[in-house]
Design an enzyme around this catalytic site. Sequence first.
Site, PDB file in Angstrom:
ATOM      1  N   TYR A  51       0.812  -1.216   0.000  1.00 41.30           N
ATOM      2  CA  TYR A  51       0.000   0.000   0.000  1.00 41.30           C
ATOM      3  C   TYR A  51       0.844   1.265   0.000  1.00 41.30           C
ATOM      4  O   TYR A  51       0.368   2.322   0.406  1.00 41.30           O
ATOM      5  CB  TYR A  51      -0.951  -0.012   1.204  1.00 41.30           C
ATOM      6  CG  TYR A  51      -2.137  -0.946   1.004  1.00 41.30           C
ATOM      7  CD1 TYR A  51      -3.120  -0.667   0.040  1.00 41.30           C
ATOM      8  CD2 TYR A  51      -2.291  -2.099   1.754  1.00 41.30           C
ATOM      9  CE1 TYR A  51      -4.207  -1.502  -0.154  1.00 41.30           C
ATOM     10  CE2 TYR A  51      -3.376  -2.947   1.578  1.00 41.30           C
ATOM     11  CZ  TYR A  51      -4.336  -2.634   0.616  1.00 41.30           C
ATOM     12  OH  TYR A  51      -5.419  -3.477   0.432  1.00 41.30           O
ATOM     13  N   ASN A 114     -13.225  -3.615   3.879  1.00 41.02           N
ATOM     14  CA  ASN A 114     -14.189  -3.738   2.780  1.00 41.02           C
ATOM     15  C   ASN A 114     -14.083  -5.091   2.059  1.00 41.02           C
ATOM     16  O   ASN A 114     -14.324  -5.191   0.856  1.00 41.02           O
ATOM     17  CB  ASN A 114     -14.044  -2.554   1.814  1.00 41.02           C
ATOM     18  CG  ASN A 114     -12.627  -2.408   1.295  1.00 41.02           C
ATOM     19  OD1 ASN A 114     -11.758  -3.213   1.616  1.00 41.02           O
ATOM     20  ND2 ASN A 114     -12.385  -1.393   0.502  1.00 41.02           N
TER      21      ASN A 114
HETATM   22  P1  GDP Z   1      -9.707   0.348  -3.605  1.00 41.23           P
HETATM   23  O1  GDP Z   1      -8.919   0.377  -4.894  1.00 41.23           O
HETATM   24  O2  GDP Z   1     -11.190   0.396  -3.807  1.00 41.23           O
HETATM   25  O3  GDP Z   1      -9.296  -0.786  -2.687  1.00 41.23           O
HETATM   26  O4  GDP Z   1      -9.404   1.700  -2.824  1.00 41.23           O
HETATM   27  P2  GDP Z   1      -8.051   2.539  -2.603  1.00 41.23           P
HETATM   28  O5  GDP Z   1      -6.940   2.027  -3.479  1.00 41.23           O
HETATM   29  O6  GDP Z   1      -8.405   3.981  -2.706  1.00 41.23           O
HETATM   30  O7  GDP Z   1      -7.677   2.263  -1.080  1.00 41.23           O
HETATM   31  C1  GDP Z   1      -7.011   1.080  -0.685  1.00 41.23           C
HETATM   32  C2  GDP Z   1      -7.641   0.587   0.591  1.00 41.23           C
HETATM   33  O8  GDP Z   1      -7.448   1.544   1.618  1.00 41.23           O
HETATM   34  C3  GDP Z   1      -9.156   0.387   0.540  1.00 41.23           C
HETATM   35  O9  GDP Z   1      -9.546  -0.849  -0.023  1.00 41.23           O
HETATM   36  C4  GDP Z   1      -9.538   0.500   1.984  1.00 41.23           C
HETATM   37  O10 GDP Z   1      -9.278  -0.729   2.695  1.00 41.23           O
HETATM   38  C5  GDP Z   1      -8.575   1.569   2.498  1.00 41.23           C
HETATM   39  N1  GDP Z   1      -9.171   2.902   2.452  1.00 41.23           N
HETATM   40  C6  GDP Z   1      -9.426   3.662   1.350  1.00 41.23           C
HETATM   41  N2  GDP Z   1      -9.977   4.827   1.680  1.00 41.23           N
HETATM   42  C7  GDP Z   1     -10.076   4.832   3.033  1.00 41.23           C
HETATM   43  C8  GDP Z   1     -10.570   5.780   3.983  1.00 41.23           C
HETATM   44  O11 GDP Z   1     -11.019   6.870   3.651  1.00 41.23           O
HETATM   45  N3  GDP Z   1     -10.489   5.407   5.310  1.00 41.23           N
HETATM   46  C9  GDP Z   1      -9.991   4.205   5.712  1.00 41.23           C
HETATM   47  N4  GDP Z   1      -9.946   3.923   7.030  1.00 41.23           N
HETATM   48  N5  GDP Z   1      -9.520   3.286   4.852  1.00 41.23           N
HETATM   49  C10 GDP Z   1      -9.567   3.591   3.525  1.00 41.23           C
END
Ligand code: GDP
Length: 141
Positions: A51, A114
Amino acid sequence: MTGNITLTMIKPLAVKQGFAGPILARINDAGFRIIAMKYMRLSEAQAKAFYDVHRERPFYQDLVKSMTSGPIVAAILEKENAVEAYRALIGPTDPAKAPEGSIRRQFGVSIEANAVHGSDSDENAIIESNFFFSQLERFID
Ligand code: GDP
């Protein structure tokens, strides 16, 4: 192969809640073929590396903590247009905003927990698949 694979993780809380089997069944029913799979616990360093793109985000530490809290299931999925098809199956990041019938709606608990990860581009699908799997661990017809 480019364009036909995506990388998923079933996240620790979903595994803990007993959803690995049901989620894999949904993936299977949607026509994805599993070409590599492992059950493992990410180290802190591995979760941070995976990440890394989010390292400046406020939720980064919490995300790393939750992703290392227990075992995950990581898998490479194959299907035509896999990245887009899988993101349609899982729904958007926030389960509360995910459509009825999507994996994140059915199995997700919060925006962080999620249920599953899905690659967001063909380029990242390849990078993320290489993060988890060697060529010897892949089963391609
Ligand atoms: P994805 O591609 O839909 O998985 O989303 P992203 O790449 O933007 O974010 C990676 C992961 O970080 C997500 O699957 C969530 O587990 C976490 N995450 C993303 N946005 C948030 C947020 O606003 N708050 C928190 N606590 N976790 C987040």
